[in-house]
Write an enzyme that holds these catalytic residues in place. Sequence first.
Site, PDB file in Angstrom:
ATOM      1  N   SER A 163      32.314 -30.051  10.282  1.00  0.00           N
ATOM      2  CA  SER A 163      31.234 -29.408  11.021  1.00  0.00           C
ATOM      3  C   SER A 163      29.998 -30.321  11.040  1.00  0.00           C
ATOM      4  O   SER A 163      30.077 -31.457  11.475  1.00  0.00           O
ATOM      5  CB  SER A 163      30.941 -28.037  10.404  1.00  0.00           C
ATOM      6  OG  SER A 163      30.164 -27.238  11.252  1.00  0.00           O
ATOM      7  N   GLU A 207      38.466 -23.163  19.114  1.00  0.00           N
ATOM      8  CA  GLU A 207      37.140 -22.931  18.532  1.00  0.00           C
ATOM      9  C   GLU A 207      36.064 -23.523  19.429  1.00  0.00           C
ATOM     10  O   GLU A 207      36.324 -24.378  20.279  1.00  0.00           O
ATOM     11  CB  GLU A 207      37.062 -23.537  17.136  1.00  0.00           C
ATOM     12  CG  GLU A 207      37.124 -25.064  17.115  1.00  0.00           C
ATOM     13  CD  GLU A 207      36.688 -25.636  15.775  1.00  0.00           C
ATOM     14  OE1 GLU A 207      35.512 -25.406  15.408  1.00  0.00           O
ATOM     15  OE2 GLU A 207      37.508 -26.295  15.113  1.00  0.00           O
ATOM     16  N   HIS A 248      37.384 -22.207  12.722  1.00  0.00           N
ATOM     17  CA  HIS A 248      36.581 -23.400  12.458  1.00  0.00           C
ATOM     18  C   HIS A 248      36.880 -23.921  11.049  1.00  0.00           C
ATOM     19  O   HIS A 248      36.886 -23.166  10.083  1.00  0.00           O
ATOM     20  CB  HIS A 248      35.102 -23.003  12.588  1.00  0.00           C
ATOM     21  CG  HIS A 248      34.130 -24.106  12.362  1.00  0.00           C
ATOM     22  ND1 HIS A 248      34.087 -25.245  13.123  1.00  0.00           N
ATOM     23  CD2 HIS A 248      33.127 -24.226  11.437  1.00  0.00           C
ATOM     24  CE1 HIS A 248      33.099 -26.019  12.709  1.00  0.00           C
ATOM     25  NE2 HIS A 248      32.512 -25.432  11.680  1.00  0.00           N
TER      26      HIS A 248
END
Length: 330
Positions: free
Chosen positions: A170, A264, A294
């Site tokens: 991320s 996602e 995610h």
Amino acid sequence: MTRTGSKATFVSAVVPETASRQARLAAHASVVGLRRINGLLPRNRVGIQAGRGLIAGVMAAFGPPLPGTRVDTVRSGRVRGEWVRAAGVEQGERAIYYIHGSGYVVCSARTHRGLASRLSKLTGLPVFLVDYRLAPEHRFPAAADDIAAGYRWLLDNGHRPEDLVIGGDSAGGHLAMDLLLQNQRAGTPQPAGVFMFSPLMDLTLTLAERRDRELPDPMAPALTGRRLIELYTEGQQPDSPRLRLDIPPGSALPPLLVQASAGEMLAGDAELLRDMAVAAGVRCDLELWPGRIHVFQALPLLVPEAVPALRRTREFISSALADAARAKVS
């Protein structure tokens, strides 16, 4: 697989075409529950602490550390973090430097111990989890500075760059890419390779918002993600070169492995990173796994696809280290 000169893009044949039933159920349950909760949390101290606790609980429940994992805390100048070693793994010259994600606000080294322990077991390598400063207590460039300090600390403590592989998920993917670009500008030796899970590249979340409108992301609305990121980037121009990253043509960056869930909202960011890397002549292997969770690699008890995805990551790490060792000798 397609290759042109030093450019490469790769979608692994081991990636299944459809998500497992368990992964589909997890995504549906998350849309009903976790997404709504994250969307309702206020952007103040109470809301941020609640968000941090919520994500920590999810990570602990569905991706706890493996039995026998050893954790050694590091406190050295500005560097904060911990060495994570699975049972039987010894400290050595080679290591993984891991940068956690969650919008520069939510997670910590502790939340990612489970993922680090699995990476350590699969690769036989110790994992250094850097505990960088979080927003809103610490704004840009605090996190990026801490990531750079952690990398320099590893080099100063005897780890050769060709013996290091960097990982991130991320926002940790954005921080990892920023580190590579800063290394290039400063002439700092690069690691052997970098792997990223669901990397964030577009900090405006324009790509993510487009996908989120088409198919609501199970973890959180795009608007919630943007509000988190703004806690870190407040006062900065969105086109700042440290925030809107660009890979110059001919960049001497190490090979990249990028994995994301195909459904996602950050799948578009993963594709953007691949496109930038390939256009610049940097090898980038992109894997879009079926499903919608995610950073599913961190949740093996929830998403069965985490196990084969981490095995693919192990193959990449082994190959990158071997290639770097051969290049050093030659």
